[in-house]
Scaffold this active site. Structure first.
Site, PDB file in Angstrom:
ATOM      1  N   ARG A  10    -109.800 -57.697-100.981  1.00  0.00           N
ATOM      2  CA  ARG A  10    -108.677 -58.650-100.997  1.00  0.00           C
ATOM      3  C   ARG A  10    -107.667 -58.390-102.119  1.00  0.00           C
ATOM      4  NH1 ARG A  10    -108.994 -63.422-101.802  1.00  0.00           N
ATOM      5  NH2 ARG A  10    -107.525 -64.179-100.261  1.00  0.00           N
TER       6      ARG A  10
ATOM      7  N   CYS B 262    -111.188 -43.571-106.087  1.00  0.00           N
ATOM      8  CA  CYS B 262    -110.051 -42.717-106.421  1.00  0.00           C
ATOM      9  C   CYS B 262    -108.774 -43.186-105.740  1.00  0.00           C
ATOM     10  CB  CYS B 262    -110.371 -41.278-106.031  1.00  0.00           C
ATOM     11  SG  CYS B 262    -111.804 -40.703-106.925  1.00  0.00           S
TER      12      CYS B 262
ATOM     13  N   GLU C 226    -112.131 -74.316 -86.343  1.00  0.00           N
ATOM     14  CA  GLU C 226    -112.605 -72.955 -86.615  1.00  0.00           C
ATOM     15  C   GLU C 226    -112.482 -72.605 -88.098  1.00  0.00           C
ATOM     16  OE1 GLU C 226    -110.000 -70.577 -84.182  1.00  0.00           O
ATOM     17  OE2 GLU C 226    -110.892 -71.211 -82.299  1.00  0.00           O
ATOM     18  N   PRO C 227    -113.087 -73.391 -88.982  1.00  0.00           N
ATOM     19  CA  PRO C 227    -112.934 -73.109 -90.411  1.00  0.00           C
ATOM     20  C   PRO C 227    -113.758 -71.904 -90.845  1.00  0.00           C
ATOM     21  CG  PRO C 227    -114.551 -74.844 -90.116  1.00  0.00           C
ATOM     22  CD  PRO C 227    -114.009 -74.524 -88.734  1.00  0.00           C
TER      23      PRO C 227
ATOM     24  N   TYR D 201    -114.281 -63.296 -96.534  1.00  0.00           N
ATOM     25  CA  TYR D 201    -113.554 -62.035 -96.432  1.00  0.00           C
ATOM     26  C   TYR D 201    -113.912 -61.106 -97.592  1.00  0.00           C
ATOM     27  CZ  TYR D 201    -111.247 -65.099 -93.175  1.00  0.00           C
ATOM     28  OH  TYR D 201    -111.030 -65.998 -92.160  1.00  0.00           O
TER      29      TYR D 201
HETATM   30  C1  LIG Z   1    -109.446 -65.962 -89.103  1.00  0.00           C
HETATM   31  C2  LIG Z   1    -109.497 -67.008 -88.073  1.00  0.00           C
HETATM   32  C3  LIG Z   1    -110.052 -68.266 -88.360  1.00  0.00           C
HETATM   33  C4  LIG Z   1    -110.569 -68.653 -89.728  1.00  0.00           C
HETATM   34  O1  LIG Z   1    -109.558 -68.759 -90.668  1.00  0.00           O
HETATM   35  P1  LIG Z   1    -109.858 -69.343 -92.131  1.00  0.00           P
HETATM   36  O2  LIG Z   1    -108.559 -69.270 -92.808  1.00  0.00           O
HETATM   37  O3  LIG Z   1    -110.894 -68.508 -92.758  1.00  0.00           O
HETATM   38  O4  LIG Z   1    -110.308 -70.764 -91.950  1.00  0.00           O
HETATM   39  C5  LIG Z   1    -110.135 -69.183 -87.328  1.00  0.00           C
HETATM   40  N1  LIG Z   1    -109.671 -68.892 -86.087  1.00  0.00           N
HETATM   41  C6  LIG Z   1    -109.126 -67.687 -85.786  1.00  0.00           C
HETATM   42  C7  LIG Z   1    -108.663 -67.434 -84.407  1.00  0.00           C
HETATM   43  C8  LIG Z   1    -109.022 -66.713 -86.758  1.00  0.00           C
HETATM   44  O5  LIG Z   1    -108.456 -65.536 -86.461  1.00  0.00           O
END
Ligand SMILES: *Cc1c(COP(=O)(O)O)cnc(C)c1O
Length: 423
Positions: A316, A346, A273-274, A375
């Site tokens: 961020r 502000c 899940e990148p 992000y």
């Molecule tokens: C935010 C998130 C990601 C992605 O994280 P990165 O640091 O952007 O790779 C993957 N899986 C889950 C469940 C997340 O909450």
């Protein structure tokens, strides 16, 4: 490597001068390079070549449908955390069979939407969620595909706000309590157990926490097997870090080979899940200098560069104290000064950079805020009634607006003044 480079002192995105795009689009705007997005996706995905895997891009990091569609075309799936993200992923044409639904707070209607859409599986994060999902699936006459997000209690050694895999974090189910939930799930008529998942945090610069996590998951899968529960998917989450300043995160290839080595002997499809590692350095925020000023107080003189992008556009820096490299779009060899780059909002916390070394800049100059692809836009808000900025994608010598700058009208869309409020 990315395709934001200076040529003859001028910042280019692929074959286009950033200043030429700014002339047509106005500022501020997010700018993404298609070649970089593609390159980063493929660099990550190809690391896992030879093993069964799906790269499910974390939609929350950058959710424009043009970008999701690009990754879908490269074989990617999606990791989503809301009904809205599911809608986006489907609109972008991502195969529902490659969509994973994560998140601690899925509502009943969101569960229903996921089931209707035939997603690959839900990452269930609590016992109550499991029961709710079973009820919704029963009501629909289907079986819900489930993986549990376990919390392996591994320290990702990253920022406290973005570490998620410690016992004290709200995410997942403690790994030592998870077996009980798997046994419950196996006995449920409308639940089908598919996998085991985790996500330990974000912006990790070390491989070792991932390896430690995978070892714990493997041991857990062994315990499941002893209880006659077989797993088809192992979801390792996201979290690989990028270089904002001087961090030295692992190359995606190194990460992949460490994981592949550790996986050895396990016959499950790997889910990844990148988010940040793919889009972070594939996007910048372009902003224009409005004013420069200096405040003299005591012995110190403080310089400010006031730009037209603020914390509502890129949050961020104020939210995490995150560092983003900021450079003028036209390189200048002039005197270097130390200044805060601040927005028009502000709030004292409204800054894009503190004590940044910048060449001398003047009103009308363009600045590039680097590493803003992840992000960035997705965390933008309308605070101070600021229309959200445009998003632009470049491919070679062409660019397209992939999200229009919001209008004044859009700011009050859906609002109304009730008749009992006197004008
Ligand atoms: C935010 C998130 C990601 C992605 O994280 P990165 O640091 O952007 O790779 C993957 N899986 C889950 C469940 C997340 O909450």
């Amino acid at each position: 490597m990315n395709h934001f480079e200076y040529k003859n002192g001028e910042l280019f995105c692929e074959d286009l001068a950033v200043s030429d795009i700014a002339k047509e689009v106005g500022t501020p705007f997010y700018l993404y390079s298609k070649a970089t997005l593609t390159r980063h996706f493929q660099a990550f995905d190809s690391g896992f070549e030879g093993i069964d895997h799906i790269t499910c891009f974390a939609v929350k990091s950058c959710s424009n449908i043009a970008i999701l569609s690009l990754f879908g075309g490269l074989g990617g799936g999606a990791d989503i955390v809301s009904g809205g993200e599911l809608f986006r992923a489907l609109q972008a044409g991502i195969d529902p069979g490659k969509i994973i639904y994560s998140g601690v707070g899925k509502t009943e209607s969101e569960l229903r939407y996921g089931l209707q859409s035939n997603i690959l599986f839900f990452n269930v994060e609590s016992e109550q969620e499991l029961h709710r999902l079973n009820t919704v699936a029963a009501d629909m006459g289907v079986k819900a595909p489930v993986s549990f997000r376990v919390n392996p209690d591994v320290d990702p050694k990253t920022h406290a706000y973005i570490s998620t895999g410690l016992a004290k974090n709200k995410f997942g189910i403690p790994i030592h309590e998870a077996l009980d939930l798997y046994l419950q799930a196996e006995a449920m008529e409308h639940i089908e157990v598919k996998g085991v998942s985790c996500h330990i945090g974000s912006q990790l610069t070390l491989i070792s926490p991932f390896v430690e996590t995978l070892r714990k998951l493997k041991a857990f899968v062994g315990r499941l097997a002893e209880n006659e529960i077989t797993i088809q998917y192992i979801d390792l989450g996201g979290g690989v870090g990028i270089t904002y300043d001087d961090e030295e995160p692992p190359h995606p290839k190194e990460y992949a080979s460490a994981i592949k080595e550790e996986l050895d002997g396990l016959s499950a499809t790997l889910i990844l899940e990148p988010g940040r590692v793919i889009v972070g350095n594939a996007g910048i925020l372009v902003t224009e200098v409005q004013y420069t000023k200096s405040n003299r107080g005591g012995a110190e003189e403080k310089h400010f560069v006031v730009v037209d992008a603020g914390m509502n556009d890129l949050t961020r820096p104020s939210l995490y104290g995150a560092y983003h490299r900021i450079e003028p779009v036209k390189e200048d060899v002039d005197l270097v000064q130390v200044a805060d780059v601040v927005g028009p909002i502000c709030e004292t916390g409204d800054f894009l950079g503190k004590d940044i070394r910048l060449p001398h800049v003047e009103q009308g100059d363009l600045l590039a805020v680097f590493s803003a692809g992840a992000y960035g836009f997705t965390m933008a808000s309308n605070y101070n009634s600021r229309p959200r900025v445009a998003e632009v994608m470049v491919s070679g010598d062409q660019f397209r607006i992939i999200r229009e700058r919001e209008s004044m009208e859009s700011l009050i869309q859906g609002e109304s003044i009730p008749e009992f409020v006197e004008k």
